[in-house]
Write a protein that holds these residues in place. Structure first.
Motif, mmCIF file in Angstrom:
data_model
loop_
_atom_site.group_PDB
_atom_site.id
_atom_site.type_symbol
_atom_site.label_atom_id
_atom_site.label_comp_id
_atom_site.label_asym_id
_atom_site.label_seq_id
_atom_site.Cartn_x
_atom_site.Cartn_y
_atom_site.Cartn_z
ATOM 1 N N SER A 113 0.814 -1.224 0.000
ATOM 2 C CA SER A 113 0.000 0.000 0.000
ATOM 3 C C SER A 113 0.840 1.263 0.000
ATOM 4 C CB SER A 113 -0.913 0.002 1.228
ATOM 5 O OG SER A 113 -0.169 0.286 2.418
ATOM 6 N N GLY A 114 2.114 1.132 0.342
ATOM 7 C CA GLY A 114 2.960 2.309 0.448
ATOM 8 C C GLY A 114 2.784 3.065 1.751
ATOM 9 N N ALA A 115 2.091 2.472 2.710
ATOM 10 C CA ALA A 115 1.884 3.130 4.003
ATOM 11 C C ALA A 115 3.226 3.376 4.687
ATOM 12 C CB ALA A 115 1.004 2.264 4.899
ATOM 13 N N PRO A 116 3.371 4.490 5.384
ATOM 14 C CA PRO A 116 4.619 4.737 6.127
ATOM 15 C C PRO A 116 4.799 3.690 7.218
ATOM 16 C CG PRO A 116 2.946 6.345 6.729
ATOM 17 C CD PRO A 116 2.402 5.571 5.564
ATOM 18 N N LEU A 117 5.999 3.152 7.328
ATOM 19 C CA LEU A 117 6.255 2.094 8.294
ATOM 20 C C LEU A 117 6.611 2.625 9.676
ATOM 21 C CD1 LEU A 117 8.289 -0.433 6.111
ATOM 22 C CD2 LEU A 117 5.818 -0.287 6.497
ATOM 23 N N HIS A 118 6.954 3.906 9.749
ATOM 24 C CA HIS A 118 7.345 4.487 11.037
ATOM 25 C C HIS A 118 6.865 5.924 11.098
ATOM 26 C CE1 HIS A 118 9.891 6.425 14.063
ATOM 27 N NE2 HIS A 118 10.030 5.230 14.581
ATOM 28 N N LEU A 119 6.005 6.200 12.072
ATOM 29 C CA LEU A 119 5.461 7.555 12.205
ATOM 30 C C LEU A 119 5.317 7.981 13.662
ATOM 31 C CD1 LEU A 119 2.745 7.954 9.421
ATOM 32 C CD2 LEU A 119 4.777 9.332 9.743
ATOM 33 N N LEU A 120 6.199 7.494 14.529
ATOM 34 C CA LEU A 120 6.099 7.854 15.945
ATOM 35 C C LEU A 120 4.688 7.563 16.436
ATOM 36 C CD1 LEU A 120 8.256 11.091 15.726
ATOM 37 C CD2 LEU A 120 8.959 8.868 16.626
ATOM 38 N N ASP A 121 3.980 8.571 16.995
ATOM 39 C CA ASP A 121 2.620 8.270 17.466
ATOM 40 C C ASP A 121 1.547 9.000 16.660
ATOM 41 O OD1 ASP A 121 2.966 10.845 18.359
ATOM 42 O OD2 ASP A 121 2.384 10.456 20.433
ATOM 43 N N LEU A 122 1.869 9.326 15.387
ATOM 44 C CA LEU A 122 0.869 9.975 14.540
ATOM 45 C C LEU A 122 -0.263 9.007 14.217
ATOM 46 C CD1 LEU A 122 3.063 11.993 12.009
ATOM 47 C CD2 LEU A 122 2.157 12.704 14.232
ATOM 48 N N ALA A 123 -1.421 9.570 13.883
ATOM 49 C CA ALA A 123 -2.574 8.757 13.530
ATOM 50 C C ALA A 123 -2.387 8.165 12.133
ATOM 51 C CB ALA A 123 -3.839 9.603 13.570
ATOM 52 N N THR A 124 -2.682 6.886 11.999
ATOM 53 C CA THR A 124 -2.667 6.224 10.699
ATOM 54 C C THR A 124 -3.896 5.326 10.605
ATOM 55 O OG1 THR A 124 -1.441 4.272 11.454
ATOM 56 C CG2 THR A 124 -0.135 6.158 10.684
ATOM 57 N N ALA A 125 -4.236 4.953 9.386
ATOM 58 C CA ALA A 125 -5.352 4.028 9.209
ATOM 59 C C ALA A 125 -5.059 2.700 9.879
ATOM 60 C CB ALA A 125 -5.623 3.830 7.715
ATOM 61 N N GLU A 126 -3.802 2.270 9.835
ATOM 62 C CA GLU A 126 -3.418 0.995 10.439
ATOM 63 C C GLU A 126 -3.558 1.035 11.953
ATOM 64 O OE1 GLU A 126 -1.945 1.328 6.458
ATOM 65 O OE2 GLU A 126 -1.596 2.632 8.191
ATOM 66 N N LYS A 127 -3.153 2.152 12.553
ATOM 67 C CA LYS A 127 -3.305 2.274 14.009
ATOM 68 C C LYS A 127 -4.777 2.313 14.391
ATOM 69 C CE LYS A 127 -0.770 5.008 16.709
ATOM 70 N NZ LYS A 127 -0.294 6.245 17.411
ATOM 71 N N ASP A 128 -5.567 3.052 13.638
ATOM 72 C CA ASP A 128 -6.996 3.146 13.922
ATOM 73 C C ASP A 128 -7.655 1.778 13.828
ATOM 74 O OD1 ASP A 128 -9.465 4.819 14.300
ATOM 75 O OD2 ASP A 128 -9.936 3.947 12.349
ATOM 76 N N ASP A 129 -7.266 1.000 12.815
ATOM 77 C CA ASP A 129 -7.831 -0.339 12.659
ATOM 78 C C ASP A 129 -7.396 -1.257 13.792
ATOM 79 O OD1 ASP A 129 -9.331 -2.280 11.031
ATOM 80 O OD2 ASP A 129 -7.379 -3.234 10.764
ATOM 81 N N PHE A 130 -6.135 -1.142 14.202
ATOM 82 C CA PHE A 130 -5.663 -1.975 15.308
ATOM 83 C C PHE A 130 -6.399 -1.650 16.596
ATOM 84 C CE2 PHE A 130 -3.038 -2.360 19.107
ATOM 85 C CZ PHE A 130 -2.821 -3.731 19.118
ATOM 86 N N THR A 131 -6.529 -0.374 16.928
ATOM 87 C CA THR A 131 -7.209 -0.018 18.179
ATOM 88 C C THR A 131 -8.668 -0.459 18.142
ATOM 89 O OG1 THR A 131 -7.615 2.229 17.337
ATOM 90 C CG2 THR A 131 -5.682 1.919 18.712
ATOM 91 N N THR A 132 -9.290 -0.408 16.962
ATOM 92 C CA THR A 132 -10.667 -0.905 16.836
ATOM 93 C C THR A 132 -10.721 -2.395 17.132
ATOM 94 O OG1 THR A 132 -11.235 0.796 15.197
ATOM 95 C CG2 THR A 132 -12.612 -1.185 15.257
ATOM 96 N N ALA A 133 -9.821 -3.165 16.507
ATOM 97 C CA ALA A 133 -9.791 -4.612 16.738
ATOM 98 C C ALA A 133 -9.482 -4.919 18.197
ATOM 99 C CB ALA A 133 -8.755 -5.260 15.826
ATOM 100 N N LEU A 134 -8.569 -4.173 18.797
ATOM 101 C CA LEU A 134 -8.207 -4.411 20.183
ATOM 102 C C LEU A 134 -9.383 -4.147 21.116
ATOM 103 C CD1 LEU A 134 -6.116 -4.992 22.398
ATOM 104 C CD2 LEU A 134 -5.470 -2.566 22.312
ATOM 105 N N PHE A 135 -10.044 -3.003 20.954
ATOM 106 C CA PHE A 135 -11.143 -2.668 21.848
ATOM 107 C C PHE A 135 -12.328 -3.607 21.657
ATOM 108 C CE2 PHE A 135 -8.584 0.751 22.970
ATOM 109 C CZ PHE A 135 -9.164 1.515 23.966
ATOM 110 N N GLU A 136 -12.508 -4.104 20.434
ATOM 111 C CA GLU A 136 -13.569 -5.085 20.206
ATOM 112 C C GLU A 136 -13.285 -6.401 20.922
ATOM 113 O OE1 GLU A 136 -13.623 -5.366 15.980
ATOM 114 O OE2 GLU A 136 -15.011 -3.680 15.715
ATOM 115 N N SER A 137 -12.011 -6.701 21.145
ATOM 116 C CA SER A 137 -11.637 -7.964 21.778
ATOM 117 C C SER A 137 -11.666 -7.907 23.297
ATOM 118 C CB SER A 137 -10.221 -8.372 21.337
ATOM 119 O OG SER A 137 -9.225 -7.620 22.016
#
Length: 458
Positions: free
Chosen positions: A85-109
């Protein structure tokens, strides 16, 4: 046995050279490399292939990291998709679609009563940093500095986490252990009160409550209590559910935040998505790492929002934004939930434990078999020694080393832990098949019998 091909001989020579260079170049602190002198070149599911062509069933699973085993297709697909996808692999603690998806999956679990209104903090990529963050969070929230921890605990190797850890050997060379009060963990086989069973757990809870209420008990009000629902490195010691509920009541009544370390127990390992679910307790914070990254480095603290009193930058880390780990972790969490792997871990673990307990009746060197789900411990003892008041015999660490070596000879990777490193720890992936589980038990039984047989002791 088939005669090794010249290519196999060449590969074995190259592997020996790699191991030799590792011994020369790497620090004396290396651990697993000493236990398993192999050079893995391929891995799939539960199987690891060495450079010499030998295959092993991996019952270590990256110390519990590999919930789905090695190179699971859903993990590889998530990693490839992110890379492509070309997503940045390192962005400190900036918001990314991947982080948003992970936190969604985590909170759902997470248990709903805990997830509702919770916050998540991304830490450095190891569980020990998440433990440090959880401590700092509660110190900030309470204005206190001390902590309550338990005998047999393992929470990491950095300063604050190490202070919480029970193992004296790893702490001896270091100055100062921090302001930590050590409390008795309910260890039925080697009960700290010499009674064992439910009575030992009840005494532990009573001791904790009375110590905290004793104005001359020497305990300054702490910032938090930190515990594991199943002690992993401590020897696979599950805490009774009633005891966990007592700890939750005791801490809540005294306004002591309760931190549960789920670094090794999380993501279905114990037969529930999270080990706290067995008892139904709702902690104030949970420390998560290992399996949540889908085999890649990731660690977080999830906590109740009323404790979110940090200022910006209060706990930072350069590698908080591991995009690949978040993608792999989200895929892992969803796969475990969708495929009922926690429930399968409970069923397969129960069958393995039952057979191991039957084996203990045949091999007296097995003193105790315990665990929860696919987190199983087999404690080895000296059967000729006198038992203590609870019926436990002295640990047999030398035998445990021989069994580990015998397992490796039979194509099984099993590591040790617990008091005196005399506990064989079984942490197969949640995807272990029935056939693989049977093979693990067959090889383990053969290794224990061979290592403890008359020829060995003669």
């Amino acid at each position: 046995m088939p005669t090794p091909s010249p290519a196999a001989g060449s590969a074995a020579t190259q592997a020996a050279a790699v191991l030799r260079r590792q011994r020369v170049r790497e620090s004396a602190a290396r651990t697993y490399a000493r236990s398993f002198p192999i050079v893995p070149v391929r891995a799939n599911g539960m199987t690891v292939e060495g450079a010499d062509g030998r295959r092993y069933l991996d019952c270590l699973s990256g110390a519990g990291t590999l919930a789905l085993g090695h190179n699971h297709p859903v993990v590889l697909e998530a990693i490839r998709r992110t890379l492509d996808s070309g997503a940045p692999l390192h962005l400190l603690d900036l918001a990314t679609a991947e982080k948003d998806d992970f936190t969604t999956a985590l909170f759902e679990s997470l248990p709903p009563a805990f997830a509702d209104g919770a916050r998540v903090h991304f830490c450095g990529p190891a569980g020990t940093d998440a433990v440090e963050a959880a401590l700092k969070l509660m110190q900030t929230a309470t204005g206190r500095s001390g902590a309550l921890a338990f005998t047999g605990a393992y929470h990491g190797m950095t300063a604050g986490a190490l202070a919480l850890t029970g193992n004296v050997a790893v702490k001896e060379p270091l100055p100062g252990g921090g302001e930590v009060v050590r409390l008795p963990y309910p260890y039925g086989y080697r009960c700290p009160f010499g009674v064992g069973g439910q009575a030992g757990a009840e005494l532990s809870a009573t001791y904790v409550e009375r110590l905290l209420d004793d104005p001359s008990g020497g305990v300054v009000p702490p910032a938090a209590m930190v515990l594991e629902a199943v002690q992993g490195e401590g020897g696979v010691v599950p805490a009774p559910d009633d005891w966990l509920r007592a700890m939750r009541r005791i801490t809540a009544e005294r306004r002591i935040p309760l931190i549960v370390d789920e670094v090794q127990t999380g993501v279905g390992r114990t037969g529930a998505m999270w080990a706290v679910e067995h008892s139904g307790i709702v902690p104030d914070a949970m420390v998560l790492s290992k399996a949540i990254g889908g085999s890649l480095p990731l660690a977080v603290v999830v906590y109740r929002e009323e404790y979110d009193g940090w200022r910006p930058g209060a706990h930072t880390g350069t590698f908080r934004g591991n995009t690949l780990a978040m993608a792999a972790g989200a895929a892992t969490l969803r796969y475990v939930a969708a495929n009922g792997l926690a429930e399968r871990a409970a069923a397969v673990g129960a069958r393995m434990t039952e057979r191991l307990r039957a084996l203990a009746g045949e091999l007296p060197v097995i003193g105790d078999v315990r665990g929860r789900g696919l987190m199983i411990g087999v404690e080895l003892v000296d059967p000729a020694a006198e038992p203590d008041a609870c019926g436990a015999r002295p640990a047999a660490p030398e035998l445990a080393v021989r069994v580990r070596e015998a397992c490796l000879e039979r194509g099984l990777i099993v590591e040790l832990g617990g008091r005196h490193d005399a506990v064989l720890r079984l942490l197969p992936p949640l995807t272990v098949t029935d056939e693989q589980a049977a093979a693990v038990l067959d090889r383990l039984a053969d290794a224990v019998a061979a290592a403890s047989g008359p020829a060995v002791s003669a």
